[in-house]
Design an enzyme around this catalytic site. Structure first.
Site, PDB file in Angstrom:
ATOM      1  N   ASN A 284       7.583  -2.415 104.332  1.00  0.00           N
ATOM      2  CA  ASN A 284       6.904  -2.542 102.818  1.00  0.00           C
ATOM      3  C   ASN A 284       5.941  -3.406 103.393  1.00  0.00           C
ATOM      4  O   ASN A 284       5.164  -4.066 102.881  1.00  0.00           O
ATOM      5  CB  ASN A 284       7.613  -2.638 101.365  1.00  0.00           C
ATOM      6  CG  ASN A 284       7.561  -1.300 101.382  1.00  0.00           C
ATOM      7  OD1 ASN A 284       7.732  -0.118 102.499  1.00  0.00           O
ATOM      8  ND2 ASN A 284       8.707  -1.157 100.024  1.00  0.00           N
TER       9      ASN A 284
ATOM     10  N   HIS B  66      14.289  -8.284 103.096  1.00  0.00           N
ATOM     11  CA  HIS B  66      13.736  -7.280 103.088  1.00  0.00           C
ATOM     12  C   HIS B  66      12.800  -7.305 104.379  1.00  0.00           C
ATOM     13  O   HIS B  66      12.235  -8.247 104.575  1.00  0.00           O
ATOM     14  CB  HIS B  66      12.439  -7.704 101.513  1.00  0.00           C
ATOM     15  CG  HIS B  66      11.278  -6.987 101.300  1.00  0.00           C
ATOM     16  ND1 HIS B  66      11.027  -6.069 101.922  1.00  0.00           N
ATOM     17  CD2 HIS B  66      10.954  -6.268 100.152  1.00  0.00           C
ATOM     18  CE1 HIS B  66      10.621  -4.733 101.357  1.00  0.00           C
ATOM     19  NE2 HIS B  66      11.013  -5.301 100.535  1.00  0.00           N
TER      20      HIS B  66
ATOM     21  N   ASN C  94       0.805  -1.374 101.749  1.00  0.00           N
ATOM     22  CA  ASN C  94       0.406  -3.302 101.959  1.00  0.00           C
ATOM     23  C   ASN C  94      -0.212  -3.760 103.336  1.00  0.00           C
ATOM     24  O   ASN C  94      -0.475  -4.531 103.941  1.00  0.00           O
ATOM     25  CB  ASN C  94       1.508  -4.218 101.900  1.00  0.00           C
ATOM     26  CG  ASN C  94       2.088  -4.184 100.855  1.00  0.00           C
ATOM     27  OD1 ASN C  94       1.327  -4.412  99.123  1.00  0.00           O
ATOM     28  ND2 ASN C  94       3.755  -4.092 100.563  1.00  0.00           N
TER      29      ASN C  94
ATOM     30  N   TYR D  74       5.266  -6.994 104.547  1.00  0.00           N
ATOM     31  CA  TYR D  74       5.514  -8.676 103.852  1.00  0.00           C
ATOM     32  C   TYR D  74       5.966  -8.973 105.550  1.00  0.00           C
ATOM     33  O   TYR D  74       5.625  -8.176 106.507  1.00  0.00           O
ATOM     34  CB  TYR D  74       6.664  -8.503 103.253  1.00  0.00           C
ATOM     35  CG  TYR D  74       6.257  -8.168 101.450  1.00  0.00           C
ATOM     36  CD1 TYR D  74       4.991  -8.277 100.707  1.00  0.00           C
ATOM     37  CD2 TYR D  74       6.851  -6.556 101.704  1.00  0.00           C
ATOM     38  CE1 TYR D  74       4.704  -7.587  99.857  1.00  0.00           C
ATOM     39  CE2 TYR D  74       6.670  -6.254  99.950  1.00  0.00           C
ATOM     40  CZ  TYR D  74       5.228  -6.172  99.319  1.00  0.00           C
ATOM     41  OH  TYR D  74       4.917  -5.699  98.476  1.00  0.00           O
TER      42      TYR D  74
ATOM     43  N   THR E 209      10.389  -4.714  92.317  1.00  0.00           N
ATOM     44  CA  THR E 209       9.985  -5.251  91.679  1.00  0.00           C
ATOM     45  C   THR E 209       9.778  -5.098  89.710  1.00  0.00           C
ATOM     46  O   THR E 209       8.760  -3.877  89.608  1.00  0.00           O
ATOM     47  CB  THR E 209       8.491  -5.480  92.547  1.00  0.00           C
ATOM     48  OG1 THR E 209       9.391  -5.596  93.430  1.00  0.00           O
ATOM     49  CG2 THR E 209       7.431  -6.523  91.482  1.00  0.00           C
TER      50      THR E 209
HETATM   51  C1  8OZ Z   1       5.465  -2.646  94.191  1.00  0.00           C
HETATM   52  C2  8OZ Z   1       4.927  -3.804  93.760  1.00  0.00           C
HETATM   53  C3  8OZ Z   1       5.039  -4.884  93.715  1.00  0.00           C
HETATM   54  C4  8OZ Z   1       5.875  -5.998  94.591  1.00  0.00           C
HETATM   55  C5  8OZ Z   1       7.694  -3.658  97.358  1.00  0.00           C
HETATM   56  C6  8OZ Z   1       8.373  -5.604  96.390  1.00  0.00           C
HETATM   57  O1  8OZ Z   1       6.995  -2.552  98.013  1.00  0.00           O
HETATM   58  C7  8OZ Z   1       8.149  -4.600  96.841  1.00  0.00           C
HETATM   59  C8  8OZ Z   1       7.275  -4.297  95.902  1.00  0.00           C
HETATM   60  C9  8OZ Z   1       6.766  -2.966  95.056  1.00  0.00           C
HETATM   61  O2  8OZ Z   1       9.143  -4.167  98.628  1.00  0.00           O
END
Ligand code: 8OZ
Length: 367
Positions: A177, A174, A234, A179, A25
């Site tokens: 992480n 994806h 996250n 999400y 990112t």
């Molecule tokens: C860092 C900052 C924002 C998003 C991920 C898409 O960790 C990201 C991400 C990484 O998969």
């Protein structure tokens, strides 16, 4: 004997070497969340990677969670990405786009007027995102209704179709992480009582439906998936039984004959062994059913580790993140065991060419 530098066939993807540019990112998309000239140059510079996985790109306006990340759902975004894929292909590279829905890792200021982030549950993550105002706490999400999930799957399918129109060689979903798809997988987040919550089968359902839909658009030989079984990224608390959860996921994925599975080993961008997890057992479970499927590994690999893991046959492909930010010619540097430029963290997220397209290749840095 094959090495990190030998060609590899991952499904329909003919790769010149086993070195992958990890998804990164960078928050430099133009208004309309469109990739522009800077992205064309950045990816073109890195086309000697065996495979480029683009920065995570939202499948819909609802799937965005950070400022200035690119999308892959509008005609203008398709046109922007087409210039990127043309440049990478002209330089002899291969490039897939990472399809992303952030779920609850978002902020209302980034989302369509009057909407809030969506997730498997209404539980807010204790983490921050970055918006026009800088770092802000993520907004409280709402739980998606069961009757909305076909629309989420359709958004992935639409994005996959856009990716093919944009000239990508394939896509990586994806699933990592913290999400949306991981928010469904993990019982630490998913508190649903419908057929998408509760049992492992139920929590894996959305991911598997998304994979079927994307494969239907793109073809299995051009589709990959990124997973992070034990990352805490996250605010994704550990699942109560990650081995069983990801074992089931791999058992269901292997017969789909995907081009690759991409595993983040340990904590994303952090310790590889903070939480015990038998990645080798997972790999063997996948390979028993789909031996031709590529096993891509990531997280903190240096040259020696990457050479070793490929030589041992414990991975087919190795993805490098920060090293590719700072070294457009990383493949050459690894081959020649040349020194690496160091990445500058201050310019990772947002900004312009500085810290993005101005890292020197070997010839110029030696001058
Ligand atoms: C860092 C900052 C924002 C998003 C991920 C898409 O960790 C990201 C991400 C990484 O998969």
């Amino acid at each position: 004997m094959h090495t990190l530098f030998s060609p590899f066939q991952a499904g329909d993807l003919s790769l010149a070497n086993r070195i992958v540019m990890a998804p990164l990112t960078r928050n430099r998309a133009l208004p309309g969340r469109i990739p522009g000239d800077l992205q064309v140059e950045y990816y073109r510079q890195r086309a000697s990677a065996g495979l480029i996985v683009t920065e995570a790109s939202q499948i819909s306006p609802e799937g965005q969670g950070y400022l200035d990340t690119p999308g892959i759902y509008s005609p203008e975004q398709v046109a922007g990405w087409r210039r990127v894929t043309d440049a990478v292909h002209a330089a002899g590279g291969r490039i897939v786009i990472q399809l992303w829905h952030v779920g609850r890792i978002s902020h209302v200021s980034l989302l369509p007027e009057g909407t809030v982030p969506v997730s498997s549950s209404a539980k807010a993550a204790k983490t921050k995102t970055f918006t026009l105002k800088g770092f802000e706490d993520v907004s409280a999400p709402r739980a998606l209704r069961t009757d909305e999930l076909p629309r989420i799957v359709a958004d992935y399918r639409h994005a996959a179709r856009c990716a093919m129109q944009a000239g990508f060689d394939g896509v990586e979903v994806h699933g990592a992480n913290g999400y949306l798809l991981e928010q469904f997988l993990r019982d630490s987040i998913n508190d649903r009582s419908d057929t998408y919550g509760g049992s492992i089968e139920n929590r894996a359902r959305l991911l598997l439906e998304v994979m079927q839909a994307v494969v239907g658009e793109v073809g299995a030989g051009r589709t990959g998936l990124r997973l992070s079984p034990v990352t805490p990224a996250n605010d994704a608390a550990q699942d109560s039984d990650a081995a069983a959860l990801y074992g089931h996921v791999v058992d269901r994925l292997a017969p789909m004959k995907l081009a690759f599975l991409h595993l983040i080993e340990g904590a994303t961008g952090g310790p590889r062994d903070a939480v015990p997890f038998d990645f080798e057992a997972l790999r063997q479970r996948f390979k028993r059913v789909h031996p031709a499927g590529a096993w891509m590994v990531n997280n903190g690999y240096d040259r020696a580790m990457a050479l070793d893991v490929v030589a041992r046959g414990a991975a087919d492909l190795v993805a490098f993140g920060k090293a590719f930010i700072a070294n457009p010619d990383l493949v050459r540097r690894l081959r020649e065991d040349a020194p690496l430029n160091l990445p500058r963290r201050e310019t990772f997220y947002g900004g312009g060419a500085a810290g993005y397209t101005d890292y020197p290749a070997l010839e110029t840095s030696a001058a």
